[in-house]
Design a protein around this motif. Structure first.
Motif, PDB file in Angstrom:
ATOM      1  N   ALA A 425      29.643 -10.427  62.782  1.00  0.00           N
ATOM      2  CA  ALA A 425      30.236  -9.140  63.161  1.00  0.00           C
ATOM      3  C   ALA A 425      29.627  -8.686  64.481  1.00  0.00           C
ATOM      4  O   ALA A 425      28.520  -9.081  64.846  1.00  0.00           O
ATOM      5  N   GLU A 430      31.296  -2.896  61.949  1.00  0.00           N
ATOM      6  CA  GLU A 430      32.187  -4.005  61.567  1.00  0.00           C
ATOM      7  C   GLU A 430      31.626  -4.732  60.337  1.00  0.00           C
ATOM      8  O   GLU A 430      32.374  -5.145  59.451  1.00  0.00           O
ATOM      9  N   ALA A 431      30.301  -4.862  60.291  1.00  0.00           N
ATOM     10  CA  ALA A 431      29.678  -5.507  59.127  1.00  0.00           C
ATOM     11  C   ALA A 431      29.950  -4.710  57.855  1.00  0.00           C
ATOM     12  O   ALA A 431      30.247  -5.273  56.793  1.00  0.00           O
TER      13      ALA A 431
END
Length: 436
Positions: A425, A430-431
């Motif tokens: 990511a 985003e992770a």
């Protein structure tokens, strides 16, 4: 550095527990059952996990039940001694003074009806540092703002300015957390059977500037009323009896910015509180993980003090600042686990006790194992998020799904060898979106 095994823990257990009369009419408060176990068992296990081995129980009401249950502690690999209140109630200070001959020169004092899950290694360190600067005691404090009880402490940054539980003022944002350290000599001026509250000693020390502080960020639990007993029971059930997924998050480069260090002329971890800056969207990412039902554990290597770039006190201050700032945004981090060690002594190293080969410095999984010992975690549904190969290696070694932050370039692939991150990511946000 003070070794917990050498430090005496004094536990106030003599209270009558009148607000819990349906539970304490035939039982001392510390033995009130919580999820099938005596309440104090939970606190005792915490202290034993930190390495404490010497205990002095100050007992009164139903003292025989406490002594019969815990005995001399040998069955648990610890030592327990007892001091008895007698017929006259002497208050918290009087109970400690009555045990004067059994006290060691420096001791940790806690309450037998409170659960205080804090970094006791940090407490011992700060107490020693405070003594070097002329302090005679240490008080753990929590930013409270009258949440759990009336706030009674004025802080100026990390400095304790005033403690007064009888005369509260608007600038009192903090509260005495309930775990303190003292020099034995503070109790010498009082008579053996003199009744007094230890708050008087704390107030006097604060006025004289002789008490240092340790700011904690995790709330305490106590069982002074049926409502608080029920609240702690719910907490215990979740923490010890129900498996929950967790996300283990590295700190520098994932949660906060890497900063320029003039001394080494390269990017490095922040070495001052003023250098700590959250990366974009971190608060939102962590909030997303909490809303998905995950524990959040920060697991971070911080060798800056061991290398002589700063001191351990500052590293603790940076972590406290981070946790406090996130809490102010409504994001409670469940726990933080830090490795301050480094395997080699350098020319600038001052705090040499930090130099050691350890099992907690990533890529070793010791920090993750520490969390596993404290919480009931569903490891099969948990993740490790970090921006280095040591994060990925540590997570993979215990079966976690791993999320690498950044670009997985060839040199990193070589370091990882046969290990491959589960996901890649661009940042923590985003992770957090990847985490199911």
């Amino acid at each position: 550095m003070m070794n917990p095994a050498d430090v005496q823990v004094v536990v106030l257990m003599g209270g009558l527990g009148t607000r819990l009369k349906n539970y304490t009419k035939d039982c001392p408060k510390s033995l009130v059952e919580v999820c099938g176990r005596p309440f104090f068992d939970y606190q005792l296990e915490l202290l034993m996990a930190w390495g404490f081995r010497k205990f002095l129980f100050l007992i009164g009401y139903r003292a025989d039940m406490i002594e019969e249950y815990y005995g001399d502690g040998s069955s648990c690999g610890i030592s327990i001694r007892y001091s008895y209140d007698g017929e006259k109630l002497l208050g918290t200070g009087g109970a400690v003074r009555r045990a004067y001959d059994s006290l060691e020169d420096d001791f940790l004092l806690i309450y037998g009806d409170s659960f205080m899950d804090i970094d006791y290694s940090e407490m011992l360190y700060r107490y020693r540092k405070g003594k070097e600067a002329g302090a005679e005691a240490l008080m753990s404090v929590l930013r409270n703002n009258d949440r759990f009880d009336k706030s009674n402490v004025v802080m100026d940054g990390s400095r304790l300015v005033l403690y007064d539980k009888n005369n509260t003022t608007p600038d009192m944002e903090y509260i005495d957390y309930g775990a303190c350290m003292y020099e034995k000599s503070l109790f010498a001026p009082y008579g053996e059977d003199e009744a007094f509250d230890i708050a008087g000693i704390q107030h006097e020390l604060s006025v004289k500037g002789k008490i240092t502080a340790m700011v904690v960020t995790k709330r305490f639990y106590e069982i002074g009323s049926p409502a608080s007993l029920s609240e702690f029971s719910r907490y215990v059930t979740k923490r010890y009896s129900e498996d929950h997924p967790a996300v283990f998050v590295d700190r520098d480069g994932v949660v906060n910015e890497i900063v320029w260090n003039d001394d080494i002329e390269q990017l490095d971890s922040p070495m001052k509180v003023s250098q700590f800056v959250f990366l974009p969207d971190v608060v939102e990412a962590l909030r997303m993980l909490k809303e998905k039902g995950y524990y959040i554990f920060i697991v971070t290597n911080q060798p800056g003090a061991a290398k002589g770039k700063t001191d351990l006190e500052t590293l603790y201050d940076i972590n406290t600042y981070m946790l406090d700032a996130l809490a102010a945004e409504g994001v409670e981090i469940d726990d933080l686990f830090m490795c301050p060690h480094y395997p080699k002594e350098l020319a600038r190293t001052k705090e040499k006790f930090l130099i050691k080969q350890c099992s907690c410095r990533k890529p070793e999984p010791g920090l993750i194992y520490r969390a596993m010992r404290k919480y009931s975690i569903d490891m099969s549904a948990s993740y490790m998020i970090g921006d280095s190969c040591s994060d990925v290696t540590a997570g993979a070694s215990v079966g976690l799904q791993t999320i690498f932050i950044g670009d997985l370039k060839c040199d990193l692939c070589k370091k990882l060898g046969s290990i491959t991150p589960t996901y890649i990511a661009k940042d923590l946000f985003e992770a957090a979106s990847i985490v199911r």
